[in-house]
Design a protein around this motif. Structure first.
Motif, PDB file in Angstrom:
ATOM      1  N   GLU A 150       6.945  12.070  -1.555  1.00  0.00           N
ATOM      2  CA  GLU A 150       7.576  11.629  -2.797  1.00  0.00           C
ATOM      3  C   GLU A 150       6.542  11.427  -3.895  1.00  0.00           C
ATOM      4  O   GLU A 150       6.772  11.779  -5.063  1.00  0.00           O
ATOM      5  CB  GLU A 150       8.358  10.324  -2.570  1.00  0.00           C
ATOM      6  N   GLU A 151       5.408  10.854  -3.532  1.00  0.00           N
ATOM      7  CA  GLU A 151       4.344  10.649  -4.517  1.00  0.00           C
ATOM      8  C   GLU A 151       3.772  11.976  -4.990  1.00  0.00           C
ATOM      9  O   GLU A 151       3.427  12.139  -6.172  1.00  0.00           O
ATOM     10  CB  GLU A 151       3.241   9.765  -3.921  1.00  0.00           C
ATOM     11  N   LEU A 152       3.666  12.929  -4.088  1.00  0.00           N
ATOM     12  CA  LEU A 152       3.187  14.256  -4.482  1.00  0.00           C
ATOM     13  C   LEU A 152       4.157  14.901  -5.458  1.00  0.00           C
ATOM     14  O   LEU A 152       3.749  15.483  -6.476  1.00  0.00           O
ATOM     15  CB  LEU A 152       3.021  15.148  -3.249  1.00  0.00           C
ATOM     16  N   GLU A 153       5.454  14.794  -5.182  1.00  0.00           N
ATOM     17  CA  GLU A 153       6.467  15.383  -6.056  1.00  0.00           C
ATOM     18  C   GLU A 153       6.498  14.713  -7.422  1.00  0.00           C
ATOM     19  O   GLU A 153       6.874  15.339  -8.422  1.00  0.00           O
ATOM     20  CB  GLU A 153       7.847  15.280  -5.404  1.00  0.00           C
ATOM     21  N   ALA A 154       6.092  13.444  -7.481  1.00  0.00           N
ATOM     22  CA  ALA A 154       6.130  12.717  -8.760  1.00  0.00           C
ATOM     23  C   ALA A 154       4.969  13.101  -9.669  1.00  0.00           C
ATOM     24  O   ALA A 154       4.989  12.781 -10.866  1.00  0.00           O
ATOM     25  CB  ALA A 154       6.110  11.210  -8.496  1.00  0.00           C
ATOM     26  N   LEU A 155       3.960  13.774  -9.109  1.00  0.00           N
ATOM     27  CA  LEU A 155       2.820  14.176  -9.928  1.00  0.00           C
ATOM     28  C   LEU A 155       3.192  15.326 -10.857  1.00  0.00           C
ATOM     29  O   LEU A 155       4.138  16.073 -10.600  1.00  0.00           O
ATOM     30  CB  LEU A 155       1.659  14.626  -9.027  1.00  0.00           C
ATOM     31  N   SER A 156       2.443  15.453 -11.933  1.00  0.00           N
ATOM     32  CA  SER A 156       2.627  16.606 -12.817  1.00  0.00           C
ATOM     33  C   SER A 156       2.211  17.862 -12.059  1.00  0.00           C
ATOM     34  O   SER A 156       1.446  17.786 -11.089  1.00  0.00           O
ATOM     35  CB  SER A 156       1.771  16.455 -14.068  1.00  0.00           C
ATOM     36  N   PRO A 157       2.681  19.039 -12.472  1.00  0.00           N
ATOM     37  CA  PRO A 157       2.287  20.274 -11.780  1.00  0.00           C
ATOM     38  C   PRO A 157       0.772  20.441 -11.687  1.00  0.00           C
ATOM     39  O   PRO A 157       0.248  20.878 -10.666  1.00  0.00           O
ATOM     40  CB  PRO A 157       2.918  21.372 -12.640  1.00  0.00           C
ATOM     41  N   GLY A 158       0.066  20.056 -12.740  1.00  0.00           N
ATOM     42  CA  GLY A 158      -1.387  20.174 -12.733  1.00  0.00           C
ATOM     43  C   GLY A 158      -2.029  19.251 -11.730  1.00  0.00           C
ATOM     44  O   GLY A 158      -2.926  19.654 -10.978  1.00  0.00           O
TER      45      GLY A 158
END
Length: 329
Positions: free
Chosen positions: A28-36
């Motif tokens: 979930e934390e990974l998905e919340a990051l910006s694409p960059g």
């Protein structure tokens, strides 16, 4: 661009590199990051996986202990210095083992202030070239040290130049890789072996050789070979077994490598379900194992599955816990 470790600059960069393990995050934390930022996280995890700390196996620990013992003993010897030979099959981890032991040694020297100053070179790392001659062997040392090789130098002059620089730099550990390229039955190679022996007597450092199946390579044949055998402790890197008491060591290795992969949805210990398959596929060779798992892990990071799909590799059925996991985008 990475510089080869058989140069002073490349070795220094290898020793100095410090990779911080990426902070563990959830899917979930990974998905919340910006694409960059998501891309940066994935690249950081792949880099740490490939270039992070080595797995400290029992074999690694035993070899490191023997090298450090002989380093200590040689501090008080004026001649007849003792060394270590690390021998094993191709891809068994010889270069990784000796280079990381030497790296840890130099980092400790830096930590206690014994590797300070621009002239200090605690460790030298060279490889024996094929069809080695005395001059070629000394040329590898000169190359590492950044010394110009004058066309008119004879072997004796080159020996004195290299030895004096090594002594002045306070080198304590000399790693000579690919030592199997020296076969005593060939005159020039035997002389190259003599060159290493002379260099070890002229320099304060402890020599560590590493090579493929050294006992069968010809290095230890004849009078010269017997002299080497009398001074060098041969340490063998061996395949991991998956039976009897050795089965635990194989399982421990698998879990250690699995943990180092940094996959978000890889359950710790899930790899053990394929312990036998992995042993059959890699023959218990640590280099083949890590190479295989690193490739699979990089695919899992890039495609967002974030777990090893060993069922697809080996044609086995996934357990219920591993079915229908959502993929990261």
């Amino acid at each position: 661009m990475t510089v080869a470790i058989n140069t002073r600059e490349g070795w220094s960069a290898f020793v100095s590199e410090t990779l911080d393990q990426p902070i563990p995050i959830t899917r979930e934390e990974l998905e919340a990051l910006s694409p960059g930022d998501r891309a940066l996280n994935r690249e950081a995890r792949k880099k740490f996986m490939i270039r992070g700390p080595v797995v400290n196996t029992a074999q690694f620990t035993a070899i490191e202990r023997e090298i450090l013992r002989r380093l200590m003993l040689n501090q008080y010897k004026s001649h007849g210095k003792l060394g270590v030979i690390v021998s094993g099959e191709p891809n068994i981890g010889k270069t990784t083992t000796v280079s990381h032991i030497a790296r840890r040694f130099e980092r400790r020297r830096r930590d206690i202030g014994r590797a300070g100053g621009s002239n200090s070179i605690p460790v030298i790392y060279v490889s024996v070239p094929p069809s080695c001659t005395p001059k070629l062997m000394l040329g590898e040392f000169a190359h590492f040290l950044g010394l110009p090789i004058r066309p008119h130098y004879n072997t004796g002059e080159l020996m004195n130049t290299v030895a004096s620089v090594i002594a002045a730099c306070g080198t304590e550990l000399v790693v000579v890789d690919e030592i199997h390229n020296i076969n005593q039955k060939y005159k020039q190679m035997g002389e190259a072996s003599d060159t290493l022996k002379q260099l070890s007597e002229k320099c304060p450092g402890t020599f560590v050789y590493a090579g493929v199946d050294v006992e069968a390579s010809g290095l230890l044949d004849g009078t010269r070979g017997r002299q080497i055998s009398s001074r060098f402790q041969i340490m063998h890197l061996q395949k991991f077994e998956n039976s009897g008491r050795a089965k635990t060591a194989w399982a421990d290795l698998l879990v250690a490598v699995e943990t180092s992969l940094g996959l978000l949805d890889q359950e710790t210990g899930a790899i053990l379900r394929h312990a036998s398959h992995l042993h059959t596929a890699t023959g218990g060779v640590i280099g083949d194992l890590t190479g295989m798992l690193h490739m699979l892990a990089m695919d899992a990071i890039d495609d967002g599955t974030e777990r090893l799909d060993l069922d697809a590799v080996f044609g086995t059925r996934p357990t219920p816990a591993h079915r229908d996991l959502p993929a990261a985008r």
